[in-house]
Design an enzyme around this catalytic site. Sequence first.
Site, PDB file in Angstrom:
ATOM      1  N   GLY A   1       0.815  -1.213   0.000  1.00 16.46           N
ATOM      2  CA  GLY A   1       0.000   0.000   0.000  1.00 16.46           C
ATOM      3  C   GLY A   1       0.846   1.259   0.000  1.00 16.46           C
ATOM      4  N   ASP A   2       1.947   1.242   0.740  1.00 15.23           N
ATOM      5  CA  ASP A   2       2.862   2.386   0.753  1.00 15.23           C
ATOM      6  C   ASP A   2       3.488   2.572  -0.626  1.00 15.23           C
ATOM      7  OD1 ASP A   2       2.349   2.312   3.522  1.00 15.23           O
ATOM      8  OD2 ASP A   2       4.035   0.946   3.827  1.00 15.23           O
TER       9      ASP A   2
END
Length: 306
Positions: A250-251
């Site tokens: 997600g990052d």
Amino acid sequence: MIYTVTFNPSLDYVIQVDDLTLGEINRTTKENIYPGGKGNNVSVVLSNLGHKSRALGFKAGFIGDQLEAMLNDFGCDTDFVPLENGMTRINVKVKSTEESEINGQGPAITKEALDELFGKLDKLGKGDVLVLAGSIPNTLPEDIYERIMEKLDGRDIQIVVDATKDLLLNVLKYHPFLIKPNNHELGEMFGVKLQSDDEIVLYAKKLQEKGARNVLVSMAGDGAILVTEDGMVEKTLPPKGQVVNSVGAGDSMVAGFLTGYLNTGDYKKALQLGTATGSASAFVSWLATKEEITALLTKPASEYGL
């Protein structure tokens, strides 16, 4: 300049144990140490994609010094506030027949250290990008994201927030440039279970009504949906591949989206790069390199989708 903030960074000790047995001596078959924390992950992937960023946060003890040195080795600028007491945490991630994690608590953050961080943030101005990502340690006030955004409000800073539930909902009044909940987090914010893309779009627009400019909803193997401030709704499917490690995906998506948008000003291209970058990190043991991301971007359309 792009700035990232990680309030409780870590060194992540990632080990492979073929068959973890509790109460017995277990020997690793593979081990690695990486700099950890959501904002730090964003900084590393931005660096991999050719964008300089400055990682902000706190460090303590020799572990904090090592964390900073490793981030510098990955091409990130760092400007951490040193803490006099405690130790930057170590998170142990065990990969076996099942995955387990033991996360450290981290050092206490004093009011003086927090004031020093605010002094660094006070230097941000027009054209800068700020990424606020991750949870808040219990030694900090729960409204710390709100305090930061209130202080920077009106400076024409593009702020990205990747956090859960109330941490995210409470900052929408300051009109963040981008928020990135996943589909489960989006449903939890409104007490519903989202069953379709149409429902995801509906509730993403509710977040816009509360103040968010652009809403990027990640959906793991189902791809991502972007609802933009100019009314565009776009979905991308992920490239096909074997998921090796979901930590940091997600990052990586945030870093890829930012890179795509800053390079082109085009939301659709930003979404495509964000999806490819998140997938590339999921398909490898840690965060994806530029070469690994590019390899996915050049795959034919037939190799995308479920």
